[in-house]
Design a protein around this motif. Structure first.
Motif, mmCIF file in Angstrom:
data_model
loop_
_atom_site.group_PDB
_atom_site.id
_atom_site.type_symbol
_atom_site.label_atom_id
_atom_site.label_comp_id
_atom_site.label_asym_id
_atom_site.label_seq_id
_atom_site.Cartn_x
_atom_site.Cartn_y
_atom_site.Cartn_z
ATOM 1 N N LEU A 206 -22.754 -53.228 -16.356
ATOM 2 C CA LEU A 206 -24.082 -52.758 -15.771
ATOM 3 C C LEU A 206 -24.208 -51.411 -14.914
ATOM 4 N N THR A 207 -24.971 -50.692 -14.984
ATOM 5 C CA THR A 207 -24.948 -49.396 -14.117
ATOM 6 C C THR A 207 -25.791 -49.770 -12.759
ATOM 7 N N PHE A 209 -28.473 -48.010 -10.390
ATOM 8 C CA PHE A 209 -28.840 -46.505 -10.199
ATOM 9 C C PHE A 209 -29.240 -46.537 -8.829
ATOM 10 N N THR A 211 -27.421 -46.027 -4.744
ATOM 11 C CA THR A 211 -27.028 -47.066 -3.652
ATOM 12 C C THR A 211 -27.270 -46.450 -2.334
ATOM 13 N N THR A 219 -29.935 -50.503 -2.354
ATOM 14 C CA THR A 219 -30.102 -50.540 -3.837
ATOM 15 C C THR A 219 -31.908 -50.847 -3.835
ATOM 16 N N HIS A 276 -19.941 -54.097 -13.324
ATOM 17 C CA HIS A 276 -20.939 -52.895 -13.107
ATOM 18 C C HIS A 276 -20.403 -51.904 -12.241
ATOM 19 N N THR A 277 -20.899 -50.602 -12.556
ATOM 20 C CA THR A 277 -20.496 -49.317 -11.974
ATOM 21 C C THR A 277 -21.596 -48.950 -11.048
ATOM 22 N N LEU A 278 -21.465 -48.070 -10.050
ATOM 23 C CA LEU A 278 -22.195 -47.468 -9.236
ATOM 24 C C LEU A 278 -22.604 -46.179 -9.899
ATOM 25 N N GLY A 279 -24.001 -45.679 -9.876
ATOM 26 C CA GLY A 279 -24.505 -44.481 -10.396
ATOM 27 C C GLY A 279 -25.482 -43.895 -9.429
ATOM 28 N N ARG A 282 -32.179 -42.796 -10.249
ATOM 29 C CA ARG A 282 -32.768 -42.085 -11.334
ATOM 30 C C ARG A 282 -34.284 -41.389 -10.754
#
Length: 339
Positions: A206-207, A209, A211, A219, A276-279, A282
């Motif tokens: 999961l990304t 979007f 933080t 978030t 999950h990763t942090l991006g 958006r």
């Protein structure tokens, strides 16, 4: 016993509404082109007519097969990102199909119409929680198409007396607590099923979007309403239209959950971490979107029975864990049993 036509009744929300109608003893005809819906999602007891709302003859013929007490309209293009790449298609199809359906309903003597609308009408709201007095200012072609459909239904009421209810959903989530139905989109764009797919190894990590929002954990916060509670709201407004005027309601839990809180709930359901990763953020994503459901509560007696985040996530996880291939896998199982 009442009789209803449900367009898009093989889709996510539509199929849960069909199940709720059948459970209370109503007669249901589903019209769905199965472009996004699933034949296996149509509950036994409902009649499925495979076809498109652009087929005006099929629509008229379907409504001519006995008197219908109402129409519930779920069939629509519904991806916000796609609508920004192809706005003309979204506006043309969602508006025209709603108006063709309303016209056919009027000609068939149907007096009640429930529209699956969206919180995307509100764009970037001026206050939280968002009530029905909030200004409508869509920032996507999808939201604009639903607003135009709502306005078209106002004219159907004003000129022809077709009473309508527009339900502006926030984030429908979860699955039938009995395990019969779930969420199965392609592509999947919703947070909870994507987090579930990630933890089950059925999808990529999961990304997250953004933080750095002005929220407790940084978030974005959204309002999640269980799809079974959403189905109950449809039945309540459908009954309200028997003697009441046309209406609009925001439908949400009235509370918010952050992306990280959703991830934590999925981890509790699965008993293991969600990859999950942090991006980055958006563009256009507001920090908080939470509904006020006070008008719906006061005027229909509705209240969310599965409002807790763990209830919502738990049903979503359970259905997907049992059906890792979604409805496609259920179809294969049925074929194997038949053989």
């Amino acid at each position: 016993m009442a009789r209803y036509l449900v367009t898009g009744g093989a889709g996510y929300v539509g199929s849960h509404v069909v199940l709720a109608l059948l459970n209370r003893g109503d007669d249901v005809v589903v019209l769905d082109n199965l472009r996004q819906g699933h034949r296996e999602a149509v509950s036994p007891g409902a009649e499925l007519v495979v076809g498109d709302l652009a087929d005006h003859k099929l629509l008229r013929d379907t409504l001519a097969r006995g008197q219908f007490d109402g129409v519930l309209h779920f069939a629509a293009l519904s991806l916000v990102g796609e609508s920004m790449r192809d706005p003309m298609r979204y506006i043309a199809e969602n508006l025209s199909h709603t108006m063709w359906l309303a016209d056919a309903a009027v000609r068939a003597g149907v007096r009640r119409f429930v529209l699956s609308s969206t919180a995307a009408l509100f764009g970037l709201p001026t206050r939280i929680p968002i009530d029905e007095a909030e200004q409508v200012a869509p920032v996507s072609a999808y939201g604009e198409s639903k607003l135009m459909a709502e306005r078209g239904l106002e004219w159907a009421d004003r000129i022809h007396g077709l009473r309508s209810a527009s339900l502006r959903y926030f984030n429908a989530a979860g699955a039938d607590p009995g395990g019969r139905l779930g969420e199965d989109h392609n592509p999947e764009t919703h947070l909870i099923p994507n987090a579930v797919n990630a933890v089950l190894g059925l999808g990529p990590p999961l990304t997250v979007f953004g933080t750095d929002y002005d929220t407790p954990d940084g978030t974005a916060i959204r309002d999640y309403v269980h799809v079974a509670d959403l189905a109950d709201a449809h039945l309540r407004v459908l009954d309200k239209l028997v003697d009441g005027p046309s209406c609009r309601y925001n439908v949400g839990s009235g509370t918010g959950a952050s992306v990280m809180e959703v991830i934590a709930a999925v981890e509790r359901a699965a008993g293991r971490p969600v990859p999950h990763t942090l991006g980055p953020r958006r563009e256009g994503d507001p920090p908080v979107l939470v509904a006020s459901n006070e008008r719906l509560r006061q005027e229909t007696g509705w209240s969310p029975r599965l409002g807790a985040l763990d209830d919502i996530v738990g049903t979503a996880y359970a259905w997907r864990a049992r059906n890792p291939s979604g409805y496609k896998g259920m179809a294969v199982k049925k074929e194997a049993v038949s053989a």
